[in-house]
Scaffold this motif. Sequence first.
Motif, PDB file in Angstrom:
ATOM      1  N   LEU A  74      74.743 -23.726  47.918  1.00  0.00           N
ATOM      2  CA  LEU A  74      73.493 -23.756  48.675  1.00  0.00           C
ATOM      3  C   LEU A  74      72.550 -22.648  48.226  1.00  0.00           C
ATOM      4  O   LEU A  74      71.344 -22.861  48.078  1.00  0.00           O
ATOM      5  CB  LEU A  74      73.785 -23.629  50.173  1.00  0.00           C
ATOM      6  CG  LEU A  74      74.430 -24.842  50.845  1.00  0.00           C
ATOM      7  CD1 LEU A  74      74.832 -24.513  52.272  1.00  0.00           C
ATOM      8  CD2 LEU A  74      73.475 -26.029  50.828  1.00  0.00           C
ATOM      9  N   ASP A  75      73.097 -21.459  47.999  1.00  0.00           N
ATOM     10  CA  ASP A  75      72.268 -20.341  47.536  1.00  0.00           C
ATOM     11  C   ASP A  75      71.652 -20.642  46.170  1.00  0.00           C
ATOM     12  O   ASP A  75      70.456 -20.412  45.949  1.00  0.00           O
ATOM     13  CB  ASP A  75      73.107 -19.054  47.464  1.00  0.00           C
ATOM     14  CG  ASP A  75      73.461 -18.517  48.836  1.00  0.00           C
ATOM     15  OD1 ASP A  75      72.798 -18.915  49.811  1.00  0.00           O
ATOM     16  OD2 ASP A  75      74.409 -17.724  48.938  1.00  0.00           O
ATOM     17  N   VAL A  76      72.470 -21.141  45.246  1.00  0.00           N
ATOM     18  CA  VAL A  76      71.987 -21.409  43.892  1.00  0.00           C
ATOM     19  C   VAL A  76      70.999 -22.564  43.897  1.00  0.00           C
ATOM     20  O   VAL A  76      69.972 -22.525  43.209  1.00  0.00           O
ATOM     21  CB  VAL A  76      73.169 -21.697  42.951  1.00  0.00           C
ATOM     22  CG1 VAL A  76      72.665 -22.122  41.574  1.00  0.00           C
ATOM     23  CG2 VAL A  76      74.061 -20.469  42.821  1.00  0.00           C
ATOM     24  N   ALA A  77      71.281 -23.609  44.694  1.00  0.00           N
ATOM     25  CA  ALA A  77      70.380 -24.764  44.748  1.00  0.00           C
ATOM     26  C   ALA A  77      69.014 -24.372  45.294  1.00  0.00           C
ATOM     27  O   ALA A  77      67.987 -24.899  44.865  1.00  0.00           O
ATOM     28  CB  ALA A  77      70.994 -25.864  45.606  1.00  0.00           C
ATOM     29  N   ALA A  78      68.985 -23.431  46.234  1.00  0.00           N
ATOM     30  CA  ALA A  78      67.713 -23.015  46.837  1.00  0.00           C
ATOM     31  C   ALA A  78      66.889 -22.152  45.889  1.00  0.00           C
ATOM     32  O   ALA A  78      65.663 -22.261  45.849  1.00  0.00           O
ATOM     33  CB  ALA A  78      67.983 -22.267  48.141  1.00  0.00           C
ATOM     34  N   SER A  79      67.557 -21.294  45.125  1.00  0.00           N
ATOM     35  CA  SER A  79      66.842 -20.344  44.280  1.00  0.00           C
ATOM     36  C   SER A  79      66.697 -20.793  42.831  1.00  0.00           C
ATOM     37  O   SER A  79      65.781 -20.349  42.128  1.00  0.00           O
ATOM     38  CB  SER A  79      67.552 -18.978  44.303  1.00  0.00           C
ATOM     39  OG  SER A  79      68.843 -19.085  43.713  1.00  0.00           O
ATOM     40  N   GLY A  80      67.607 -21.660  42.374  1.00  0.00           N
ATOM     41  CA  GLY A  80      67.600 -22.050  40.966  1.00  0.00           C
ATOM     42  C   GLY A  80      68.134 -20.978  40.049  1.00  0.00           C
ATOM     43  O   GLY A  80      68.014 -21.076  38.825  1.00  0.00           O
ATOM     44  N   GLU A  81      68.744 -19.941  40.642  1.00  0.00           N
ATOM     45  CA  GLU A  81      69.310 -18.845  39.859  1.00  0.00           C
ATOM     46  C   GLU A  81      70.714 -18.512  40.346  1.00  0.00           C
ATOM     47  O   GLU A  81      71.036 -18.680  41.515  1.00  0.00           O
ATOM     48  CB  GLU A  81      68.450 -17.576  39.978  1.00  0.00           C
ATOM     49  CG  GLU A  81      67.167 -17.592  39.190  1.00  0.00           C
ATOM     50  CD  GLU A  81      66.487 -16.235  39.225  1.00  0.00           C
ATOM     51  OE1 GLU A  81      65.872 -15.877  38.218  1.00  0.00           O
ATOM     52  OE2 GLU A  81      66.581 -15.537  40.251  1.00  0.00           O
ATOM     53  N   ASN A  82      71.522 -18.023  39.421  1.00  0.00           N
ATOM     54  CA  ASN A  82      72.837 -17.508  39.754  1.00  0.00           C
ATOM     55  C   ASN A  82      72.821 -15.998  39.540  1.00  0.00           C
ATOM     56  O   ASN A  82      72.499 -15.521  38.453  1.00  0.00           O
ATOM     57  CB  ASN A  82      73.908 -18.158  38.868  1.00  0.00           C
ATOM     58  CG  ASN A  82      75.297 -17.617  39.153  1.00  0.00           C
ATOM     59  OD1 ASN A  82      75.639 -17.341  40.303  1.00  0.00           O
ATOM     60  ND2 ASN A  82      76.107 -17.458  38.122  1.00  0.00           N
ATOM     61  N   VAL A  83      73.115 -15.258  40.598  1.00  0.00           N
ATOM     62  CA  VAL A  83      73.096 -13.789  40.533  1.00  0.00           C
ATOM     63  C   VAL A  83      74.514 -13.283  40.754  1.00  0.00           C
ATOM     64  O   VAL A  83      75.157 -13.618  41.756  1.00  0.00           O
ATOM     65  CB  VAL A  83      72.148 -13.193  41.590  1.00  0.00           C
ATOM     66  CG1 VAL A  83      72.146 -11.673  41.495  1.00  0.00           C
ATOM     67  CG2 VAL A  83      70.751 -13.751  41.423  1.00  0.00           C
ATOM     68  N   VAL A  84      75.006 -12.490  39.806  1.00  0.00           N
ATOM     69  CA  VAL A  84      76.364 -11.947  39.879  1.00  0.00           C
ATOM     70  C   VAL A  84      76.281 -10.425  39.851  1.00  0.00           C
ATOM     71  O   VAL A  84      75.728  -9.840  38.919  1.00  0.00           O
ATOM     72  CB  VAL A  84      77.235 -12.452  38.711  1.00  0.00           C
ATOM     73  CG1 VAL A  84      78.660 -11.928  38.844  1.00  0.00           C
ATOM     74  CG2 VAL A  84      77.235 -13.977  38.663  1.00  0.00           C
ATOM     75  N   GLU A  85      76.808  -9.798  40.887  1.00  0.00           N
ATOM     76  CA  GLU A  85      76.855  -8.333  40.975  1.00  0.00           C
ATOM     77  C   GLU A  85      78.300  -7.934  41.280  1.00  0.00           C
ATOM     78  O   GLU A  85      78.741  -8.000  42.420  1.00  0.00           O
ATOM     79  CB  GLU A  85      75.928  -7.827  42.095  1.00  0.00           C
ATOM     80  CG  GLU A  85      74.477  -8.261  41.973  1.00  0.00           C
ATOM     81  CD  GLU A  85      73.667  -7.310  41.095  1.00  0.00           C
ATOM     82  OE1 GLU A  85      74.258  -6.313  40.624  1.00  0.00           O
ATOM     83  OE2 GLU A  85      72.475  -7.584  40.886  1.00  0.00           O
TER      84      GLU A  85
END
Length: 337
Positions: A152-163
């Motif tokens: 859901l997070d990736v679908a909403a933003s169009g980005e994958n963030v890895v920390e």
Amino acid sequence: MAHAFPFSAIVGQEEMKRALMITAIDPSIGGVLAFGDRGTGKSTAVRALAGLLPEIAVVDGCPYNCAPDRINPDCPHCKAQDHHTVAQRPTPVIDLPLGATEDRVVGALDLERALTKGEKAFEPGLLARAHRGFLYIDEVNLLEDYLVDLLLDVAASGENVVEREGLSVRHPARFVLVGSGNPEEGELRPQLLDRFGLSVEIASPKVVADRIEVIRRRDAYERDRAAFLATWAEAEAAEQARITTARDLLPEVIVPDALLVHVAELCLALGADGLRGELTLMRAARALAALDGAREVTDHHLREVAPSALRHRLRRDPLDEAGSTTRVTRAMDTVLA
């Protein structure tokens, strides 16, 4: 994927095949959810679609599928190179297994390089591989909650963030989400359900001749795969050409104001929440018009895609025992009379 069952050889299931093709033409439609009986060709159709998709241009060697004309400035692979070589790569169709770990999905520290070279490097996950392609989840209604939240997070933003582990990586992750499942095994979370642009209902063939043809084709495919693929090669090439031609035509397809009125009236009549239903319905009708070679969307295209675009967006009505497809059909008969 090169030896998948041919898409054009699938018997029946026209709504599912149409939905997959129009999302291949316009990925902004938002993906396809296919719910229905076991053994009805849901997974077969999704994997067969890969054989119809045109190749995409990428930066050679980039694990994130960066487009040569839109390179991600934060891409660890591309920013380390002064010159970029363009390569052609098949449109990715990536399976996301139910038991996948978060590290496998989003990516993690490359342990091999860390142990052998002492370097901190990022190993891309399934989301990176699916960028600019399709991400397929079989039995999507059984997906773990933490993976649903992540998608859901990736679908909403169009980005994958890895920390994590001292790494900070951000890369585009835009893909067409395709899910399949059996409704008897559980419902889909409303938040994820809303992310699917189209929803199709799959049922076993009711005509004896159709069931016999399914058996014949599947048996022929398993007995002599090369001969079966050769038999259907011309039909596959024709379907691939339809998708390519429709993609080129799509920007020229006109959506008349009168049709937009019908779109809005239909969603109002059904009580669909928000405006995502209208947008999806309009885009799906436009993509279908392009697939048909038409330069203007008509009520015919609207009728064809309305059940797929709206049936999963309806509120439950305790006073109406009719199914969602029946409710959409009734509303269309009134609005488009």
